[in-house]
Design a protein around this motif. Structure first.
Motif: not given
Ligand SMILES: Nc1nc2c(c(=O)[nH]1)N[C@H]1C(S)=C(S)[C@@H](COP(=O)(O)OP(=O)(O)OC[C@H]3O[C@@H](n4cnc5c(=O)[nH]c(N)nc54)[C@H](O)[C@@H]3O)O[C@H]1N2
Ligand SMILES: Nc1nc2c(c(=O)[nH]1)N[C@H]1C(S)=C(S)[C@@H](COP(=O)(O)OP(=O)(O)OC[C@H]3O[C@@H](n4cnc5c(=O)[nH]c(N)nc54)[C@H](O)[C@@H]3O)O[C@H]1N2
Ligand code: SF4
Ligand SMILES: [Mo]
Length: 683
Positions: A14-16, A167-169, A171-173, A213-217, A292-294, A576-579, A583-585
């Motif tokens: 998605v980042w283009d 809930g966002h990393n 460096d992976g995503s 996990p799941g208790t962010d609210m 991660s929250l939605d 589903g933490e991204r690497r 990209t996904h599958t």
């Molecule tokens: N390399 C790569 N990048 C991508 C994608 C990909 O497939 N590969 N996909 C793209 C797409 S479509 C999307 S939607 C985005 C997704 O982007 P994000 O959803 O932001 O994914 P991540 O950055 O991996 O962050 C998820 C983080 O949430 C943490 N986490 C898990 N459960 C919980 C929780 O209950 N509470 C909290 N606070 N944290 C939690 C995990 O440990 C993980 O570090 O990434 C995009 N970027």
């Protein structure tokens, strides 16, 4: 030998990111980042660098494929498209137009050409059923912010002094965001709060809250409780521009840090520190993980509570907080639906907010529509730019549904797991093989920036761009008049009306800003909410029978909500933490990426692993009440004890077999991908 460099952008995710594509004799040999690109600033991830291997992969589909009596045959385009047209006509005659669903994945939402043509086709055919990742991915947060602010503001980290990575990393995503944050930490002393059950790289030296996990609210409500009790909210802003503050004060009275401590596994003192820091170091922005929250049965409300936190601290419509950008001036090529898509009646807010009709149905209801005919039968499907049998929850059910259709066509550059179930597979070319437009920056970065996407190489073998596939299929169905375009250029011209903006784009190979970030909009005009101001209390949600101010809800499966299940499944699975490599599958067949990330690994804390006799890199079984899978364990102290983190997208070790749809969000139909009870054992 002729050597050439083409400026374009990578659309693998998605980042283009802007890219420089180097060619020798017309063959792509190397891809680099584009330093002049104002959004990606030269950033490129391993997938971008591996584009030559991706695009020339021997796994590419070379011709259309037709399955007859169980055997795949290569056929030409005429045969494949005639076959599709005949099948679609038959389904339409036997049932009606709406028994066809068009199914789009993330590429099928983000790439304007892929998305627009899928939408236009479904409209021309007469079905309202566009199903997509919209109801597992990005839409819940958009809706939550629209409900609160009447528009969709995005984080503006460049000018922030306090960032919450919730809930966002990156460096992976979202690698370029990671780079920006590191620069700001080094140069400006940025305050960074990381809320994540995992100690991600950016949490190493900063303030980390390893939440259950799941208790962010619960954490967010307790932070609001502290901010109000300690009088740290922005009085003037709240008074002037918000509605429902008095109700909010009452609402959070009992949501104390001590209450949240029990729920979140976080010390009350850390919750108080986080609240003070966010309320006092301004401007600040919460950067919410994309899902991660939605992806939670209370997901929309999880997103809403973050909007409220942002609002009461006055962190809205100011540089460094959450800001909006103008919409890019594009022609809408969609048709208005005449009928309702599946799920529209049961998920009315998701489907139509304040009279604005969403152009998609509820994808998580697809299996029900196919297998049970509810609310009406869906009997045929065209999947484009998606691999739902691996990427969607309740994978077994989705597979059964796709296999149970009267007709399934898949449009993809590769033979995906979903394609394996199809009657016809149509080879699409990748984004490098076609021209287009990249404009998502405004939607995902809050940067009103766009660039023409330049074609880099000719289509591989007999693959076609998506627009051509849809157009040729439409012609065979007597719908050709709606698809008059003959080239990438003509398609682009259809998106952008001739005029100044188009001239500006054409004159700017590196892209161009089409507007400015919108600051202080609340002072200048009424917002799009019914009250015209920011709605901490949402009468709209109340009218539909939902909570007007978010109420804490345990994840559906949890030690508290389902204690009996917890006895049997005493660990929490997050998925589903991204690497960086994938990209996904996708991309598992690209050697350089596979070499650096060979297989899925379940991350487990050493203390948890030792309870179950699990050794590092040993094979384990992860089991939930819905299913089980085998993969290797990766012992790491970075992950919270009691949590098991498994990546998604691996077809042979599909975590979505373990995730069901028993408890979907009543407002958005999102499933819970992030907090599912599980157990592990060595195998
Ligand atoms: N390399 C790569 N990048 C991508 C994608 C990909 O497939 N590969 N996909 C793209 C797409 S479509 C999307 S939607 C985005 C997704 O982007 P994000 O959803 O932001 O994914 P991540 O950055 O991996 O962050 C998820 C983080 O949430 C943490 N986490 C898990 N459960 C919980 C929780 O209950 N509470 C909290 N606070 N944290 C939690 C995990 O440990 C993980 O570090 O990434 C995009 N970027
Ligand atoms: N457990 C778990 N599951 C998840 C998630 C999670 O966090 N946890 N995240 C979810 C999210 S946020 C998302 S967005 C989904 C993503 O789900 P999907 O979008 O279904 O997954 P992709 O693997 O990206 O599938 C895209 C397909 O499009 C094809 N493709 C690439 N380029 C083109 C093109 O130009 N044209 C066409 N026609 N096809 C093309 C690719 O080859 C691939 O087969 O996964 C979801 N699944
Ligand atoms: S795959 Fe990598 S290089 Fe390509 S757009 Fe995504 S982050 Fe950028
Ligand atoms: Mo996504």
């Amino acid at each position: 030998m002729s050597v050439k460099t083409i400026i374009s952008d990578c659309m693998l995710c998605v980042w283009d990111c802007g890219i420089k594509a180097h060619l020798e004799d017309g063959r792509l040999i190397k891809v680099e980042g584009l330093p002049e690109h104002p959004v990606s600033r030269g950033y490129i991830c391993p997938r971008g660098e591996a584009l030559p291997d991706y695009v020339y992969s021997s796994n590419r589909l070379r011709t259309p494929m037709l399955r007859e009596k169980g055997y795949w045959q290569r056929v030409n385009w005429d045969t494949a498209l005639d076959y599709c047209a005949e099948k679609l006509t038959r389904v339409k005659e036997k049932y009606d137009a709406k028994s066809l669903a068009v199914f789009c994945g993330s590429v099928g939402v983000e790439n304007i050409e892929v998305a627009t043509f899928a939408r236009r086709f479904k409209g021309a055919f007469g079905t309202p059923n566009l199903l997509s990742v919209e109801n597992i991915c990005y839409r819940a947060r958009i809706l939550a912010r629209q409900l609160t602010f009447g528009r969709y503001p995005l984080d503006d980290p460049k000018d922030s002094r306090c960032i919450v990575l919730w809930g966002h990393n990156p460096d992976g995503s979202k690698g370029m965001l990671g780079e920006l944050i590191r620069e700001k930490l080094a140069k400006e002393g940025l305050k960074l709060i990381v809320i994540n059950p995992k100690r991600i790289p950016l949490a190493e030296e900063t303030f980390h809250l390893p939440i259950r996990p799941g208790t962010d609210m619960a954490l967010a409500l307790a932070m609001i409780n502290v901010i109000i009790k300690e009088d740290l909210y922005d009085h003037d802003f709240v008074k002037e521009y918000t509605v429902g503050f008095d109700e909010l004060v009452k609402h959070v009275e009992n949501y104390t840090p001590e209450w949240a401590q029990e729920i979140t596994w976080l010390p009350a003192s850390d919750i108080i520190t986080a609240a003070r820091m966010f309320a006092q170091v301004k401007p600040g922005c919460i950067i919410q993980g994309i899902n991660s929250l939605d992806q939670h049965r209370n997901g929309l409300q999880n997103s809403r509570i973050l909007s409220i936190l942002q609002a009461i601290t006055g962190n809205v419509f100011k540089p460094g907080s959450w800001v909006t950008v103008p919409r890019i001036p594009l022609t809408n090529l969609s048709f208005k639906d005449q009928e309702k898509p599946i799920g529209a009646d049961d998920f009315p807010v998701f489907s139509s907010l304040w009279g604005r009709q969403a152009p998609f149905g509820i994808a998580t209801l697809f299996p029900e529509a196919v297998l049970e005919g509810k609310p009406y039968p869906v009997r045929a499907c065209i999947v484009t730019a998606a691999n739902p049998v691996v990427s969607f929850p309740a994978a077994g059910l989705f597979k059964k549904a796709f296999a149970g259709l009267d007709f399934l066509a898949v449009i993809d550059p590769f033979f995906s797991e979903t394609a394996e179930l199809a009657d016809v597979v149509l080879p699409a070319c990748t984004f490098l093989e076609k021209g287009g437009l990249s404009y998502v920056y405004g939607v995902v970065f809050g940067e009103p920036f766009a660039m023409l996407h330049h074609k880099v190489i000719e289509p591989i073998s007999d693959s076609w761009p998506d627009w051509k596939i849809w157009s040729e299929l439409a012609r065979r169905l007597g719908l050709g008049e709606y698809f008059p375009w003959q080239s990438d250029e003509e398609v682009m011209d259809a998106f952008i009306e001739p005029g100044d903006f188009k001239d500006q784009l054409k004159a700017s190979p590196l892209g161009t800003y089409y507007g400015e970030k919108q600051y202080n909009v609340h002072e200048k005009k009424k917002l799009g909410t019914p009250s015209g101001i920011i709605e901490l209390y949402s009468q709209t949600l109340k009218d539909y029978g939902y909570d007007p101010i978010p109420v804490y809800m345990e994840p559906y499966q949890s030690p508290v909500n389902t204690p009996e299940l917890y006895q049997k499944y005493p660990l929490i699975l997050i998925s589903g933490e991204r690497r960086q490599e994938y990209t996904h599958t996708q991309q598992r067949h690209v050697p350089v990426l596979r070499n650096s990330n060979r297989e899925p690994l379940a991350e487990i804390h050493p203390a948890t692993a030792s309870q179950y006799g699990v050794l590092d890199y040993s094979m384990i079984r992860v089991e939930t009440k819905s299913g089980s899978m085998k993969l290797r364990a990766c012992l790491t102290e970075k992950i919270a004890p009691g949590v098991v983190s498994v990546p998604h997208g691996w077809a042979d070790a599909n975590v979505n077999l373990l995730v069901d749809m028993e408890a979907i969000d009543p407002i958005t139909a999102y499933p819970d991908f992030k907090a599912v009870l599980c157990r592990i054992e060595s195998v």
